[in-house]
Motif scaffolding. Structure first.
Motif, short mmCIF file in Angstrom:
data_model
loop_
_atom_site.label_atom_id
_atom_site.label_comp_id
_atom_site.label_asym_id
_atom_site.label_seq_id
_atom_site.Cartn_x
_atom_site.Cartn_y
_atom_site.Cartn_z
N HIS A 126 41.69 -25.71 -37.48
CA HIS A 126 41.73 -24.35 -36.95
C HIS A 126 41.27 -23.41 -38.06
CE1 HIS A 126 44.79 -25.53 -33.61
NE2 HIS A 126 43.55 -25.63 -33.19
N TYR A 127 39.99 -23.49 -38.34
CA TYR A 127 39.44 -22.89 -39.55
C TYR A 127 39.38 -21.37 -39.53
CZ TYR A 127 35.10 -22.46 -36.82
OH TYR A 127 34.18 -22.14 -35.87
N ARG A 128 39.50 -20.75 -38.37
CA ARG A 128 39.41 -19.30 -38.32
C ARG A 128 40.57 -18.64 -39.09
NH1 ARG A 128 36.10 -20.41 -34.17
NH2 ARG A 128 34.54 -18.85 -33.56
N ARG A 129 41.65 -19.35 -39.26
CA ARG A 129 42.76 -18.84 -40.08
C ARG A 129 42.29 -18.43 -41.47
NH1 ARG A 129 48.28 -22.21 -39.62
NH2 ARG A 129 48.55 -22.27 -37.36
N CYS A 130 41.26 -19.10 -41.97
CA CYS A 130 40.84 -18.92 -43.35
C CYS A 130 39.60 -18.05 -43.51
CB CYS A 130 40.59 -20.29 -44.00
SG CYS A 130 42.06 -21.33 -44.06
N LEU A 131 39.09 -17.49 -42.43
CA LEU A 131 37.91 -16.62 -42.52
C LEU A 131 38.34 -15.19 -42.83
CD1 LEU A 131 35.71 -17.94 -39.57
CD2 LEU A 131 35.49 -18.43 -42.02
N PRO A 132 37.56 -14.47 -43.64
CA PRO A 132 37.95 -13.13 -44.09
C PRO A 132 38.34 -12.16 -42.98
CG PRO A 132 36.06 -13.90 -45.33
CD PRO A 132 36.30 -14.92 -44.26
N VAL A 133 37.60 -12.14 -41.87
CA VAL A 133 37.89 -11.17 -40.81
C VAL A 133 39.26 -11.42 -40.20
CG1 VAL A 133 36.66 -12.57 -39.08
CG2 VAL A 133 37.04 -10.13 -38.67
N PHE A 134 39.66 -12.67 -40.01
CA PHE A 134 40.94 -12.97 -39.38
C PHE A 134 42.09 -12.89 -40.38
CE2 PHE A 134 37.64 -15.29 -36.94
CZ PHE A 134 37.67 -14.46 -35.83
N ILE A 135 41.79 -13.13 -41.64
CA ILE A 135 42.78 -12.88 -42.69
C ILE A 135 43.09 -11.39 -42.75
CG2 ILE A 135 43.17 -12.88 -45.18
CD1 ILE A 135 41.56 -15.47 -45.33
N LYS A 138 45.44 -10.21 -40.03
CA LYS A 138 46.83 -10.53 -40.36
C LYS A 138 47.38 -9.57 -41.42
CE LYS A 138 49.97 -14.41 -41.11
NZ LYS A 138 50.98 -13.59 -41.75
N GLU A 139 46.56 -9.23 -42.39
CA GLU A 139 46.99 -8.30 -43.42
C GLU A 139 47.29 -6.92 -42.83
OE1 GLU A 139 43.81 -8.58 -46.21
OE2 GLU A 139 44.70 -10.28 -47.29
N LEU A 140 46.47 -6.48 -41.88
CA LEU A 140 46.71 -5.20 -41.22
C LEU A 140 48.01 -5.25 -40.43
CD1 LEU A 140 43.12 -4.31 -39.95
CD2 LEU A 140 44.42 -3.06 -41.67
N LEU A 141 48.24 -6.36 -39.73
CA LEU A 141 49.49 -6.50 -38.98
C LEU A 141 50.69 -6.50 -39.91
CD1 LEU A 141 48.37 -9.24 -36.43
CD2 LEU A 141 48.87 -6.84 -35.91
N ASP A 142 50.57 -7.23 -41.01
CA ASP A 142 51.68 -7.32 -41.97
C ASP A 142 51.94 -5.99 -42.67
OD1 ASP A 142 51.97 -9.97 -41.31
OD2 ASP A 142 50.93 -10.74 -43.08
N VAL A 196 49.28 -17.56 -32.39
CA VAL A 196 50.48 -18.22 -32.92
C VAL A 196 50.61 -17.95 -34.42
CG1 VAL A 196 51.60 -20.44 -33.30
CG2 VAL A 196 50.46 -19.98 -31.12
N HIS A 197 49.48 -17.97 -35.11
CA HIS A 197 49.46 -17.71 -36.55
C HIS A 197 49.94 -16.28 -36.84
CE1 HIS A 197 48.26 -18.07 -40.68
NE2 HIS A 197 47.27 -17.21 -40.58
N TYR A 198 49.56 -15.33 -35.99
CA TYR A 198 49.93 -13.94 -36.20
C TYR A 198 51.36 -13.63 -35.77
CZ TYR A 198 44.90 -12.93 -36.77
OH TYR A 198 43.59 -12.90 -37.20
N PHE A 199 51.81 -14.23 -34.67
CA PHE A 199 53.06 -13.77 -34.06
C PHE A 199 54.20 -14.79 -34.10
CE2 PHE A 199 49.59 -11.54 -31.66
CZ PHE A 199 49.70 -10.35 -32.37
N GLY A 200 53.93 -16.01 -34.54
CA GLY A 200 55.02 -16.96 -34.76
C GLY A 200 55.40 -17.79 -33.55
N ASP A 201 56.67 -18.12 -33.48
CA ASP A 201 57.16 -19.05 -32.46
C ASP A 201 57.04 -18.46 -31.06
OD1 ASP A 201 57.83 -20.87 -34.43
OD2 ASP A 201 59.90 -20.15 -34.60
#
Length: 323
Positions: A126-135, A138-142, A196-201
Motif C-alpha cells: 500500500h505504497y501511497r502511504r509513503c508518497l509526499p502528497v498523502f503524507i 496526514k500531517e494536515l489532519l494531525d 484506515v491509515h488516517y482515521f484508525g480502527d
C-alpha cells in the motif's frame, strides 16, 4: 552480507513491475535484485535484459528456493498471492506483497496465521502511504488545521475508455476468479487503506445497494464508521458518464480535498483556499520499498502489515456483498 542487505527475487514482472516498482529494488539502499520470474519466457528474458537482472526463470519455485535470495516481491495477479506468499514464508523468505493482498477475508486469515508461525516478515504494497502528497494530508489532519474531522468521502467515476486502470492482453482485472472482483479490487485497496491509515480502527462497515440493472462489479458503494467518530462514504463507478477522482475530508474548521492520481491538495478554511503542489515520483513504490527494506533489516517498523491490510480486505468484501 545476507544479514546486512536484502537480496530480492520478483515473482511476476508484468506492467506494475516495469516502472512503478521493479527499478526501485535496485535503487534502494542495501537492496539488490538478483532474479525475476514470469511464465512467458520471451517476456521475462526481455525484462531481465532491459533491467540488467542477471537471472531469470519461468518457474516461481526457482525464486522461492534460491538460497541467495532472502526476500521476494510477489506481483502476480491476486489469485496466486496467497499460494506464493505461503510458499515464500515456508522457505524462510521475507515478502513484499502486491495489493489487493489476497482475494478475500478468508484468505487474509490464513495469511495472518502464517505470519505468526515464523520469524519472517511480510509487508503489503500500500505504497501511497509513503508518497509526499498523502503524507502531507496526514500531517494536515494531525495539525488540526480543519479541526475535528466529521466526514470523509471518496467519489471515483470512470468511463469505459478511461486510462486510470492498466489494461492487459487478458484483462484479468475484470475476472473475479483472478482479481477478486472488478476494477474496484484493483484501485480501491489503496484508497481505503489511506482512510484506515488516517482515521484508525473501523467500528462498522455497511454496503449501499445499487440499482438492480447495474453490474455488481461496475458500481460499488459503501459506508464506514470509524471508532473515532469519523463517518465515511464511498462510490466507485466504472461505467460512468465522466471521469472523476476526488476525496474530500471535512472538519469543523474547513476541508481537505485531493485526487488519488494528481499531486495536489486543496485546503479550505475560513473561506480561504490554499493549494499544495508536489513533485511526482517516477518509481512510485520506491519510498515504500525503501521502508520495507529497512523493516526487513530491523531498522524500522512494518510500513503496512497483514493485519492492517486485512481491514481493507474486510471492507471490500462487505462493500461488494461478499460478506
Amino acid at each position: 552480507m545476507m544479514k546486512n542487505n536484502v537480496h530480492w527475487g520478483i515473482i511476476g514482472c508484468g506492467d506494475v513491475a516495469e516502472v512503478k516498482s521493479g527499478p526501485a529494488f535496485q535503487k534502494a539502499k542495501n537492496s539488490y535484485l538478483l532474479a525475476v520470474m514470469r511464465r512467458n519466457e520471451e517476456k521475462v528474458k526481455d525484462f531481465a535484459q532491459r533491467h540488467h537482472v542477471s537471472n531469470w526463470t519461468t518457474n516461481a519455485l526457482d525464486i522461492i528456493n534460491n538460497k541467495n535470495i532472502n526476500a521476494i516481491y510477489i506481483a502476480t495477479p491476486p489469485s496466486t498471492h496467497l499460494e506464493y506468499a505461503l510458499k515464500a514464508l515456508e522457505a524462510g523468505k521475507n515478502v513484499y506483497l502486491e495489493k489487493p493482498m489476497v482475494l478475500n477475508s478468508d484468505e487474509a486469515k490464513i495469511l495472518l496465521e502464517a505470519t505468526k508461525k515464523g520469524n519472517n516478515k511480510l509487508t503489503v504494497a500500500h505504497y501511497r502511504r509513503c508518497l509526499p502528497v498523502f503524507i502531507a494530508v496526514k500531517e494536515l489532519l494531525d495539525s488540526n488545521i480543519i479541526g475535528a474531522v466529521s466526514t470523509a468521502e471518496i467519489i471515483i467515476s470512470q468511463t469505459k475508455d478511461a486510462s486510470l486502470i492498466a489494461k492487459t492482453d487478458e484483462n484479468w482485472r475484470t475476472n473475479p476468479a483472478i482479481s477478486g472482483g472488478g476494477y474496484f479490487h484493483d484501485i480501491a485497496p489503496h484508497q481505503l487503506d489511506l482512510m484506515v491509515h488516517y482515521f484508525g480502527d473501523v467500528a462498522t462497515i455497511n454496503r449501499v445497494e445499487v440499482e438492480q440493472n447495474v453490474n455488481i462489479h461496475d458500481v460499488v458503494k459503501g459506508t464506514l464508521k470509524f471508532k473515532n467518530g469519523v463517518s465515511f462514504k464511498g462510490c466507485w463507478n466504472f461505467d460512468g458518464l465522466e471521469n472523476k477522482d476526488k476525496c474530500t475530508i471535512k472538519g469543523e474548521k474547513g476541508s481537505i480535498s485531493f485526487s488519488f492520481y494528481k499531486d495536489e491538495i486543496i485546503l479550505s478554511t475560513d473561506k480561504k483556499e490554499k493549494k499544495y503542489q508536489f513533485k511526482g515520483t517516477k518509481h512510485v513504490q520506491q519510498p515504500m520499498i525503501e521502508k520495507t527494506v529497512a523493516y526487513f533489516l530491523e531498522k524500522n517498523e512494518n510500513p503496512c502489515s497483514v493485519n492492517q491490510a486485512a481491514t481493507v480486505t474486510k471492507i471490500m468484501d462487505v462493500f461488494c456483498g461478499i460478506k
